[in-house]
Write a protein that holds these residues in place. Sequence first.
Motif, mmCIF file in Angstrom:
data_model
loop_
_atom_site.group_PDB
_atom_site.id
_atom_site.type_symbol
_atom_site.label_atom_id
_atom_site.label_comp_id
_atom_site.label_asym_id
_atom_site.label_seq_id
_atom_site.Cartn_x
_atom_site.Cartn_y
_atom_site.Cartn_z
ATOM 1 N N SER A 1 39.088 55.609 44.456
ATOM 2 C CA SER A 1 37.822 55.201 43.469
ATOM 3 C C SER A 1 36.884 56.075 43.899
ATOM 4 C CB SER A 1 37.605 53.586 43.406
ATOM 5 O OG SER A 1 36.983 53.395 44.812
ATOM 6 N N ARG B 1 36.574 45.284 35.580
ATOM 7 C CA ARG B 1 37.796 44.998 35.055
ATOM 8 C C ARG B 1 39.089 45.335 36.166
ATOM 9 N NH1 ARG B 1 40.815 46.661 30.058
ATOM 10 N NH2 ARG B 1 39.043 47.797 29.472
ATOM 11 N N GLU B 2 38.874 46.503 36.679
ATOM 12 C CA GLU B 2 40.102 46.762 37.707
ATOM 13 C C GLU B 2 39.704 45.902 39.097
ATOM 14 O OE1 GLU B 2 39.206 51.185 38.775
ATOM 15 O OE2 GLU B 2 40.183 50.646 40.712
ATOM 16 N N VAL C 1 41.671 42.558 37.816
ATOM 17 C CA VAL C 1 43.134 42.800 37.769
ATOM 18 C C VAL C 1 43.471 42.733 39.156
ATOM 19 C CG1 VAL C 1 44.833 44.748 37.498
ATOM 20 C CG2 VAL C 1 43.127 44.328 35.745
ATOM 21 N N LEU C 2 42.852 43.164 40.253
ATOM 22 C CA LEU C 2 43.257 43.177 41.476
ATOM 23 C C LEU C 2 43.437 41.507 41.935
ATOM 24 C CD1 LEU C 2 41.196 46.146 43.531
ATOM 25 C CD2 LEU C 2 43.903 45.741 42.967
ATOM 26 N N ARG C 3 42.692 40.759 41.524
ATOM 27 C CA ARG C 3 42.700 39.384 41.737
ATOM 28 C C ARG C 3 44.031 38.921 41.218
ATOM 29 N NH1 ARG C 3 40.694 36.491 44.819
ATOM 30 N NH2 ARG C 3 39.011 35.273 43.810
ATOM 31 N N PHE C 4 44.163 39.362 39.961
ATOM 32 C CA PHE C 4 45.297 38.744 39.333
ATOM 33 C C PHE C 4 46.779 39.061 40.010
ATOM 34 C CE2 PHE C 4 43.070 38.087 35.633
ATOM 35 C CZ PHE C 4 43.558 37.067 35.056
ATOM 36 N N LEU C 5 46.420 40.430 40.676
ATOM 37 C CA LEU C 5 47.680 40.778 41.365
ATOM 38 C C LEU C 5 47.862 40.332 42.880
ATOM 39 C CD1 LEU C 5 47.732 44.652 40.155
ATOM 40 C CD2 LEU C 5 48.981 42.649 39.179
ATOM 41 N N PRO D 1 37.207 36.892 37.537
ATOM 42 C CA PRO D 1 38.323 37.714 37.212
ATOM 43 C C PRO D 1 38.811 37.466 35.606
ATOM 44 C CG PRO D 1 38.993 36.374 38.921
ATOM 45 C CD PRO D 1 37.398 36.196 38.755
ATOM 46 N N VAL E 1 38.661 40.570 32.979
ATOM 47 C CA VAL E 1 39.903 41.348 32.537
ATOM 48 C C VAL E 1 40.089 41.092 30.991
ATOM 49 C CG1 VAL E 1 42.291 41.209 32.554
ATOM 50 C CG2 VAL E 1 41.152 41.143 34.684
ATOM 51 N N MET F 1 44.629 31.044 38.350
ATOM 52 C CA MET F 1 43.807 31.667 38.442
ATOM 53 C C MET F 1 42.375 30.863 37.934
ATOM 54 S SD MET F 1 43.892 34.692 39.094
ATOM 55 C CE MET F 1 42.475 35.219 38.561
ATOM 56 N N ARG G 1 49.494 32.726 44.354
ATOM 57 C CA ARG G 1 49.893 33.969 43.326
ATOM 58 C C ARG G 1 50.691 34.902 43.922
ATOM 59 N NH1 ARG G 1 44.514 33.181 42.111
ATOM 60 N NH2 ARG G 1 43.634 35.116 43.180
ATOM 61 N N PHE H 1 51.586 38.525 36.643
ATOM 62 C CA PHE H 1 51.084 38.774 35.547
ATOM 63 C C PHE H 1 51.276 39.934 34.704
ATOM 64 C CE2 PHE H 1 48.203 35.837 37.596
ATOM 65 C CZ PHE H 1 47.892 34.966 36.598
ATOM 66 N N PHE I 1 49.677 42.164 31.220
ATOM 67 C CA PHE I 1 48.431 41.872 30.279
ATOM 68 C C PHE I 1 48.974 42.802 28.803
ATOM 69 C CE2 PHE I 1 47.140 42.025 34.604
ATOM 70 C CZ PHE I 1 46.351 40.739 34.750
ATOM 71 N N GLN J 1 46.634 47.311 32.103
ATOM 72 C CA GLN J 1 45.767 47.134 32.948
ATOM 73 C C GLN J 1 46.433 47.891 34.370
ATOM 74 O OE1 GLN J 1 42.930 46.335 32.147
ATOM 75 N NE2 GLN J 1 42.723 44.239 30.986
ATOM 76 N N LEU K 1 45.994 50.529 37.205
ATOM 77 C CA LEU K 1 44.859 51.026 37.817
ATOM 78 C C LEU K 1 44.988 52.780 37.675
ATOM 79 C CD1 LEU K 1 44.891 48.227 39.127
ATOM 80 C CD2 LEU K 1 43.630 49.390 41.162
ATOM 81 N N THR L 1 43.669 55.183 38.691
ATOM 82 C CA THR L 1 43.615 56.074 39.999
ATOM 83 C C THR L 1 44.933 55.994 40.779
ATOM 84 O OG1 THR L 1 42.473 54.551 41.220
ATOM 85 C CG2 THR L 1 41.054 56.103 40.413
ATOM 86 N N LEU M 1 51.347 47.936 44.617
ATOM 87 C CA LEU M 1 49.896 47.381 44.851
ATOM 88 C C LEU M 1 50.026 45.747 45.290
ATOM 89 C CD1 LEU M 1 47.175 48.157 45.166
ATOM 90 C CD2 LEU M 1 46.876 47.658 42.588
ATOM 91 N N PRO M 2 50.633 44.960 44.732
ATOM 92 C CA PRO M 2 50.769 43.628 44.928
ATOM 93 C C PRO M 2 51.565 43.320 46.326
ATOM 94 C CG PRO M 2 51.755 43.977 42.788
ATOM 95 C CD PRO M 2 51.576 45.153 43.248
ATOM 96 N N LEU N 1 48.701 44.569 48.689
ATOM 97 C CA LEU N 1 47.747 43.443 48.827
ATOM 98 C C LEU N 1 48.137 42.193 49.783
ATOM 99 C CD1 LEU N 1 46.309 43.694 45.371
ATOM 100 C CD2 LEU N 1 45.205 43.897 47.146
#
Lengths: 849, 254
Positions: A474, A748-749, A752-756, A842, A846, B85, B112, B118, B120, B124, B126, B128, B137-138, B141
């Motif tokens: 980022s 927003r990004e 989204v990370l929180r959702f993921l 989030p 989002v 959420m 989660r 999820f 959308f 959504q 990312l 980059t 990513l999940p 994380l």
Amino acid sequence: MTAALTLFIRLIVRPLGREPGRTALTIFAIALGVAVVVAIHLAGTAATGSFQSSLETLTGDADLEISTVGGLDDALLASLQALPYPVRFSPRIEGFAMIEPQKVSIPVFGFDLIGDRSLESMAPPKSFDLDSLTRHDIIWAGSGVASEKGQQLRLTINDQTATYTVGGILETTSSQGAPRPNFIVMDIAAAQKAFSKQGRLDSIEVFLPERDDRRRNDRDWEALISAALPAGVTLKPKGSRTTENRTMMSAFRWNIQVLSYISLVVGAFLIYNTIAISVVRRRGEIGVMRALGAGRAAVTLAFLAEAAFLGAMGTALGLLLGRIMANGTVEMLAATVRSLYVSSTPGEILFTPDVVVVAVVSGMGVSLLAALAPASEAARVPPSEAMARGRHETAARLATGRRLIYAGLLAVASWGAAQLEPIGGMPLFGYLSALLIIAAAACATPAIVDRLAQWLSPVLRAAFGAQGILAPRSLSASLARTSVLVAALSTAVAMLVSVAIMVGSYRDTVIVWLNERLQADFYIQAAGQREARQYPTIDPAIADRIEALPEVQAVDRFRGYPVYYNGRPSILGAGQSEVLSRLGNLGFLDGSPPQQVLAKLGSSDHVIITETFANHHRLNVGDTLQLPLGGQLVDLAIIGIYYDYSSEGGAAIVDRKTMLKYLSDPSPSNLAIYLADGANPESARAAIENATSGFSVTLADHRTLRERALVVFDRTFTITYALEVIAILVAILGMAGALVALVIDRRRELGVLRFLGASAGQIRQLILFESGLIGLFSNTIGLALGTVLSLILIFVVNKQSFGWTIQFHWPIALLLGALTLIYVAAILAGIYPARVAVRLNPIEVVHEE
Amino acid sequence: MRLFQQIRPAPFDKLKAEPSPAEIPRALPMPLLRLDNVTKHYRADNQDVVALDAVTLDAEPGEFLSIVGRSGCGKTTLLNLAGAMDFPSAGSVHINGVVTSGLADAELTAIRRKYVGFVFQFFQLLPTLSVRENVELPLLLAGQTANTQQAIERLEWVEMADYAKRLPHQLSGGQMQRVAIARALVHSPKLLLADEPIGNLDSTSAEIVMNLLRRTADELKTTILMATHSQEAARITDRIVALRDGRIEEIRRP
Ligand SMILES: Nc1ncnc2c1ncn2[C@@H]1O[C@H](COP(=O)(O)OP(=O)(O)OP(=O)(O)O)[C@@H](O)[C@H]1O
Ligand SMILES: [Mg+2]
């Protein structure tokens, strides 16, 4: 205009209010930058502007002043007063006394209290009764020194401490707010005795007839009086000494003033960034406004107004803050001025209109200049942008390659500027060179950040997982912004690094020099006064007595005189070159062995000069130095130039025999004592102390002297470091503000990370990672840039303004410590933005579209 | 006052150490997802908005439910509650037997990570990160390290493996949504929540995505809740939940 106003309110004021934290950080960062400039301006004026004041307010305005090296003969006054002109001549003795036991030094003036009307401006101008005038222990004290008649004061003057009685209190009749007079007046005869200047005068003040006597103008008078003076005695307009002192200090003031602008330069990056952010964020809105008929000028104006608004708030706050900071700064600067230049007491801090002008011009000027580019970019946003929904800054790639070319060109220009000569003694091109290399680094920053982020990516990913991969990505994605932050912080870091290297190198050079120079075992000087260019004398008998001690091998009697050469205050000194060549040490620029040069020094009218003296006056070995000595102009042949770091004005040194040939006063001002081989230092010290009993002198061994010199040295640069630290603070504050904006724009990004499956802790870490990376990049670039800057400082700016040779040297421990602290500070700057990031909802971020 | 903000923030050290699934309270024998009399209020402009009103709903493993209704009827709200959420104002949400109400942020995050994916409307992804990195990513994380293989497998499942190295802006909308589905499924969640996944797609892409979701429910036994405005899309799901002003109007089979 109304269109611009509407735009301003809709596009600027409201958004600023929506992010009060960020707005406050930006304003505070500017305020700090302005405050530093204001504080240094105020304190600099107060600390250096005062040395003329006390005597000038006391005596009113004499028109001319007669003086010479080593003082005038009493008889000259009588012969001048015998001239058939309506001109008044008034004799002066000037010196310093130390009030005991407080050790406060104050100026002492000797006047002809019987014949002189000079003191009439003082209240109460009580008649001085003859009785008290004949007593040499009666003094008149300014109300800042003593409070009542009859009070007893213990004063050390030269090498004598004695009790004096206050015969009256002097008060200025001038304006109310003026500082209380802080000096002592004695009758001329008493002063001559106290300063062991029997039969001599320091100066004669000349009062010309009233101006309406137009038969002769001042120039004619000057010619008439000059004709009556012996050779080697100078007649100068009164106040020219003040001007000369000012000129001498101008390099010092200049450099410190220039340093005070660093914070503003850093602030400029931040303003640029703030305005650029607000333009990027509002492209859509700008498009809509343009589609609705707003002109380009209106858009530019609206964004310039944002900068002006931030600048105005910052300037106002900065003025206040600067006034407060000046209080703390004055004493620091005054101490430096006293130890390096002339004796003075700091004056009042005056909040004059020109300070306000300086603040407004710097604060607002920097803000508007920095905003110019982003504001005009805003004007280029086409109305069609209104339709381009959701376009993000990430799409706008920076032309890093082109910027690298600019960086190269700027670096070449910087190198070129470093080769140029100073203008009027000011290293203007040196500063320009520094500014150009900073600009070059700023241009290269995006490419460097991008490259570093790419290199670090795999490492960070392996070490830290998701945050490790996201943070550098980022940062490169919002390269336009992050590189401005890195440029701001790295500029501040570079300045700190360069000054640390410069001061560290200088300090090391001075230590080496001190070790080489301080070869004697003990040093003695009068206890009276220890400030720059003051040489209170000691009784010659002391030296003879010490030399006779069995523990002592030799004594080098040194006498210094403050002189003005070519309008520059400097020092004329006389030492015993025979002793110095046998036992001491002196480093000559051309590497000649000191014994050889010093042997020649005593043989004839020869002189050796310091490196600074040679540089300032462009003198070389073989040139002739003409000095007024004892009523004649003496030509001295320069036979050597030596390294010296003790005074900025420089010094010219002759042998004691040469000096005594022209000036009769045998009193030395400093003694260097060399002990006999095998003598016990402790018993030698006791013997010397015994030999000097009854005199107020200070005895110090070489170690103490060295430590004292380094204390003065470190004090001189305290303020420099303080300025650098503030610049870093400004960068860190601005960085925190800009990171908040970055977080908001990436909300927003982050959502989204929180959702993921990112936890709140991971989001916090991500932002802290980013601020840490900015700190790391800034340190890397700052260290490289700072090293280059230090070369400019040492070999161009310092060389041109002070004339000293400094050996380059890395203060590694200091640099490591500073960079670590900055890195930590950069991470800390991420705390507030990280909090903002964690607090984002989030769900809301989002789904908002 | 929104409930999400009332969650007591867990101490920093606790957040750093991510909870292992073992710490999640024990599951009871229950359907994978149960909404029990769930009500959700919002306060906006000093007005109380009832986004969900006494909604009760069960979903079994492998079941594909669509949620339909007019804009503002509460579809998104329902999905957010089901995905841990957000908390209900009243009633309870059970995910694999665990009641979400009162859980700390770290515990919700753990739920989660283990059970929920999820998708959308606006993809959504990312911008980059490359396609593969987005899918990984999940897992990243959640602290898993060796994950590239898993990501590639999921991309093969959505038939996007050839695009693994691309950046999102180099893909079409339909492709982006397939990548987003791979990302949502990479950790094999038991529950997939899709909010208007075809709302931004043309009909061909929409059909591909719908078939993919159908296959996911059938072959991976993933429970899917999908909010949609499309009657056509709802038709291939197992049950259709019709919402009106936050209440369940009817639950029918297509
Ligand atoms: N954060 C919030 N604050 C206040 N009200 C909200 C909030 N989020 C949703 N609402 C309200 O709750 C109701 C349900 O919203 P929700 O987003 O669930 O509807 P939706 O069915 O998803 O609509 P759409 O089909 O338009 O996406 C709406 O009336 C909405 O205005
Ligand atoms: Mg919705």
